[in-house]
Structure formats: C-alpha cells, structure tokens
Design a protein around this motif. Structure first.
Motif, PDB file in Angstrom:
ATOM      1  N   LEU A 165       0.924  -1.239  -0.108  1.00 52.37           N
ATOM      2  CA  LEU A 165      -0.047  -0.081  -0.027  1.00 52.37           C
ATOM      3  C   LEU A 165       0.687   1.275  -0.137  1.00 52.37           C
ATOM      4  O   LEU A 165       0.548   2.084  -0.680  1.00 52.37           O
ATOM      5  CB  LEU A 165      -1.072  -0.043   1.224  1.00 52.37           C
ATOM      6  CG  LEU A 165      -2.082   1.126   1.276  1.00 52.37           C
ATOM      7  CD1 LEU A 165      -3.198   0.492   2.080  1.00 52.37           C
ATOM      8  CD2 LEU A 165      -1.806   2.316   1.882  1.00 52.37           C
ATOM      9  N   GLU A 176       2.973   1.527  -3.358  1.00 47.52           N
ATOM     10  CA  GLU A 176       1.881   2.108  -4.272  1.00 47.52           C
ATOM     11  C   GLU A 176       1.521   3.757  -4.156  1.00 47.52           C
ATOM     12  O   GLU A 176       1.477   4.495  -5.195  1.00 47.52           O
ATOM     13  CB  GLU A 176       0.805   1.122  -4.615  1.00 47.52           C
ATOM     14  CG  GLU A 176       1.280  -0.401  -5.238  1.00 47.52           C
ATOM     15  CD  GLU A 176       0.198  -1.338  -5.281  1.00 47.52           C
ATOM     16  OE1 GLU A 176      -0.897  -0.946  -5.068  1.00 47.52           O
ATOM     17  OE2 GLU A 176       0.546  -2.392  -5.701  1.00 47.52           O
ATOM     18  N   LYS A 177       1.159   3.990  -3.105  1.00 46.83           N
ATOM     19  CA  LYS A 177       0.565   5.277  -2.727  1.00 46.83           C
ATOM     20  C   LYS A 177       1.609   6.323  -3.028  1.00 46.83           C
ATOM     21  O   LYS A 177       1.258   7.413  -3.409  1.00 46.83           O
ATOM     22  CB  LYS A 177      -0.090   5.373  -1.283  1.00 46.83           C
ATOM     23  CG  LYS A 177      -0.732   6.767  -0.947  1.00 46.83           C
ATOM     24  CD  LYS A 177      -1.425   6.569   0.328  1.00 46.83           C
ATOM     25  CE  LYS A 177      -2.010   7.809   0.773  1.00 46.83           C
ATOM     26  NZ  LYS A 177      -3.208   8.220  -0.206  1.00 46.83           N
ATOM     27  N   TYR A 178       2.806   6.233  -2.695  1.00 47.01           N
ATOM     28  CA  TYR A 178       3.877   7.210  -2.484  1.00 47.01           C
ATOM     29  C   TYR A 178       5.013   6.967  -3.554  1.00 47.01           C
ATOM     30  O   TYR A 178       5.911   7.761  -3.510  1.00 47.01           O
ATOM     31  CB  TYR A 178       4.432   7.251  -1.101  1.00 47.01           C
ATOM     32  CG  TYR A 178       3.449   7.680  -0.282  1.00 47.01           C
ATOM     33  CD1 TYR A 178       2.935   8.975  -0.375  1.00 47.01           C
ATOM     34  CD2 TYR A 178       2.799   6.981   0.849  1.00 47.01           C
ATOM     35  CE1 TYR A 178       1.744   9.483   0.765  1.00 47.01           C
ATOM     36  CE2 TYR A 178       2.053   7.283   1.723  1.00 47.01           C
ATOM     37  CZ  TYR A 178       1.289   8.350   1.737  1.00 47.01           C
ATOM     38  OH  TYR A 178       0.372   8.941   2.717  1.00 47.01           O
ATOM     39  N   ASP A 209       3.130  11.156   4.141  1.00 49.38           N
ATOM     40  CA  ASP A 209       2.232  11.607   3.289  1.00 49.38           C
ATOM     41  C   ASP A 209       2.564  13.217   3.406  1.00 49.38           C
ATOM     42  O   ASP A 209       1.773  14.176   3.392  1.00 49.38           O
ATOM     43  CB  ASP A 209       0.681  11.627   4.199  1.00 49.38           C
ATOM     44  CG  ASP A 209      -0.363  12.016   3.292  1.00 49.38           C
ATOM     45  OD1 ASP A 209      -0.673  11.428   2.236  1.00 49.38           O
ATOM     46  OD2 ASP A 209      -1.257  12.984   3.557  1.00 49.38           O
ATOM     47  N   GLU A 242      -4.293   2.390   6.153  1.00 53.84           N
ATOM     48  CA  GLU A 242      -5.526   2.209   5.181  1.00 53.84           C
ATOM     49  C   GLU A 242      -6.484   3.346   5.482  1.00 53.84           C
ATOM     50  O   GLU A 242      -7.255   3.825   4.545  1.00 53.84           O
ATOM     51  CB  GLU A 242      -6.419   1.216   5.789  1.00 53.84           C
ATOM     52  CG  GLU A 242      -7.589   0.305   4.882  1.00 53.84           C
ATOM     53  CD  GLU A 242      -7.998  -0.885   5.516  1.00 53.84           C
ATOM     54  OE1 GLU A 242      -8.029  -1.697   4.582  1.00 53.84           O
ATOM     55  OE2 GLU A 242      -8.118  -0.771   6.716  1.00 53.84           O
ATOM     56  N   THR A 265      -5.887   9.024   4.661  1.00 53.00           N
ATOM     57  CA  THR A 265      -6.689  10.285   4.438  1.00 53.00           C
ATOM     58  C   THR A 265      -7.376  10.947   5.183  1.00 53.00           C
ATOM     59  O   THR A 265      -7.303  12.007   5.482  1.00 53.00           O
ATOM     60  CB  THR A 265      -7.524   9.698   3.026  1.00 53.00           C
ATOM     61  OG1 THR A 265      -6.555   9.445   2.000  1.00 53.00           O
ATOM     62  CG2 THR A 265      -7.818  11.077   2.498  1.00 53.00           C
TER      63      THR A 265
END
Length: 379
Positions: free
Chosen positions: A39, A42-44, A158, A252, A255
C-alpha cells in the motif's frame, strides 16, 4: 489534563490483529507486513519497502547498506533525534553536524558543501515536522561529490517535495534510502514501528538479507534458493504481524487522519498568527517547495524565558506542551568529539521552540482552551 499526544485508533486495529493471530502466523513478513509495504509503495511511489521495528532500526539498516566504516564521515543536522546520528556512530562513523536554517529547524542546505571532506560518505537530511528539505540542492551536492543520501523522514509520511520541475515527490522517495517512524507520536502509528525505503535498486537484495538477520530466508520462501543460510551481517529488524496488522488499519485510513490533523494545524495557525506577531513569536514556516503533513504545530519564542512562561502557563491550566530536541553537537556523549564551531540556529531552536498538543482526537473545545490559554499568557 490535555495531553501532548494521544494515540488514535481507527477501529480496525484489533480486528486485524485478531485476524493475524487467527491465521496461525504472527512472526514477521506475513500477510499484514506485505499489505502495508504494498500500500505504501504504491501510494507514494516508493522503491522497495521493508517494515522495521522502529525508524532507529531502519537507520541502522541504512548505515549497514551504504557500508559505513570506521573513519567515514556522515553529515547530520544537529537539531534532530539522537537515532539520526547514533545509527552511523554504531558503524564507526564520525558525525559532522550541520546547522539548521534560520527560518526552519531543518538542515541548512547551503552549509552542507562546506562540511564535505574526502572522508564524507553520506548526507542525512531530516524532514523536520514533515516539511521537506531542499532535496534538489541536496541531491545535486551528493551527485557532485559521489555521496549517498539517506532521508530521515521519521516525521514525513504523506508529505511532499515540489522539485525544480514542479513535480510533487513524496518525502522518502527521493534519496538513495529513506526511513520512517510509526511511533505512537506520529501521524500513523503502530506503537513502535518504522520502515526502510530502498530507492536505489543496487541495495534491494542486500537490504532483504540484512532485514532477515543476515540470511537469504526471504529468497528461500519465494523458492529462489533451495536452502537459506547465513550470507551477510544483519539483525532481527522486521516487526511481528501483530505490529503490522495494527499499522495496516492506520495506513488504510491515512486520508481521514490527515484531514483531521491538518484542520487542527490550520486552526492553530489562523487563530495564533496575530498574537504571535504582537509578541515576537514565530509560527511554522513551510517553504514554497514543501507541503505540510500536520505532523506537529510548534512556535519559536523570542527567548527561553518567554518559552518557559508559555509552557508553565499552559501547565497551570492542565495543558501539556513540550520543548523538543537539544543540539546534538553539545550532547554529553559527543561534545568532546565535536571540532566545529557554534551552530547558532540549532541552539536557538533548542532554547526557544515549543510544541503544542496535536492529535486526531483533540476536540474543538480542547483546541479552543489551548489557544485561549496561550493568548492569555502573562509576559
């Protein structure tokens, strides 16, 4: 008492922990470790991700990977947590401390090149408060002098750097290696926990071996070798599935966590800006090339006396605020080995910076009380 920090639970932590326990495998590198790593990668747009038991462990892995040896020099900001330096000291390095910027506690990028010698092996920029260092400049210096860059992004999940071409790059995706913390004081947590990010592919295979106690165990379980054995130095850096399961519930939900933290940060800033200007108090500075992940809200007082008055006034009103790092170059452990000059900005932040409570479950009423109490501080 309004605490400085309070761990936030998303609601799924115990469910995932139960699932991990019920699966029959709670040692490391199982289902939840892989879910977290995938996760976050892929996200960052990170390179290879390896969960660790702490950011300290991730830094120690980084020091091994870039082959730090006795006599090597590593450039580290003085205003940081001890692990940033200690990981390299453990491998025999001499720490060359850099000062902070005058507008932000992060490393003064313009001072780095003057600290480089023939023995310099690496630069370790720390993204203080989740606010990016000037990574274009740092990477250019590193390339010019053939140095490694290890991003200490303990506070940087983030958050982003906006490069010279206007592209947003996640902190931790830029240096050769990067490290993160999931300690309970961070934005997403696992109690204790961390992660090593390997952006330079030359380190990927060895990182996995070091992570698995110096063995090729991971390759064995992928059927890439017919047996696993001791092939390098290493240690037990990987966390249990219980820690990874807790963390997965957090990442998860990142956000939602970030939206709430940013709203608290912005309210602090907007409601304190006039008072701060009237009392010569600095509020956080976010350069144009950086984003704000609301890891912390801090104030920089005009002197230590003003800071003490604010902290004491808050304490009398049952609010816990704290100061932060002490200049490492003056630490009892390292001061006799330090041969440079005074690092005045590091010392200034040591003496004047105060951190305010900032956590997901901070209520509007509590936030109102904190802001009102600060504004009513008698000077």
């Amino acid at each position: 008492m309004i605490p400085f920090n309070k761990p936030h639970l998303t609601g799924k932590e115990t469910h995932y922990i139960y699932d991990a326990v019920n699966s029959g495998k709670i040692s490391g590198n199982g289902k939840y470790t892989k879910l977290c790593q995938r996760l976050l990668k892929e996200k960052y747009d990170f390179g290879k991700c390896l969960l660790t038991t702490s950011c300290t462990d991730a830094l120690e892995m980084a020091a091994i990977l870039i082959d730090i040896k006795e006599g090597d020099e590593v450039i580290v900001p003085s205003y940081t947590f001890v692990s940033t330096a200690n990981a390299f000291v453990l491998r025999g390095a001499k720490i060359v401390f850099a000062d902070s910027r005058n507008d932000h506690p992060g490393i003064d990028e313009h001072s780095i090149e003057s600290l480089i010698t023939s023995k310099t092996k690496a630069i370790v920029p720390v993204h203080y408060a989740g606010v990016a260092c000037n990574m274009d400049k740092i990477m250019q210096i590193a390339q010019k002098h053939d140095l490694f860059v290890v991003e200490d992004a303990a506070q940087g999940i983030d958050s982003y750097y906006i490069n010279n071409h206007g592209k947003k790059q996640a902190l931790g995706s830029i240096g050769h290696l990067a490290t993160f913390s999931f300690h309970e004081t961070k934005n997403v947590i696992s109690g204790e926990g961390g992660m090593l990010v390997i952006n330079d592919s030359q380190f990927e295979k060895r990182a996995e071996i070091i992570w698995e106690k110096g063995t090729n165990r991971s390759a064995f379980f992928r059927n890439e070798v017919d047996k696993y054995q001791w092939v390098d130095i290493g240690s037990s850096f990987l966390p249990s599935e219980i820690i990874a399961a807790f963390l997965y519930a957090q990442v998860e939900n990142i956000t939602n966590i970030q939206q709430k933290r940013k709203s608290i940060w912005e309210r602090y800033y907007n409601q304190l800006i006039d008072w701060a200007a009237q009392n010569n108090v600095g509020l956080p500075h976010v350069p144009s090339y950086a984003t704000n992940n609301a890891h912390m809200f801090y104030m920089v007082c005009k002197d230590s006396s003003q800071r003490d008055k604010i902290i004491n006034h808050l304490s009398k009103n049952n609010i816990l605020a704290v100061f932060h790092y002490l200049s490492l170059y003056k630490s009892p452990f390292y001061e006799l080995d330090y041969s440079g000059g005074r690092l005045k900005e590091s010392d200034r932040f040591t003496e004047t910076l105060v951190r305010l409570p900032l956590y997901y479950d901070l209520t509007d009423d509590e936030l109102t009380k904190i802001i009102y109490t600060i504004i009513s501080t008698p000077f």
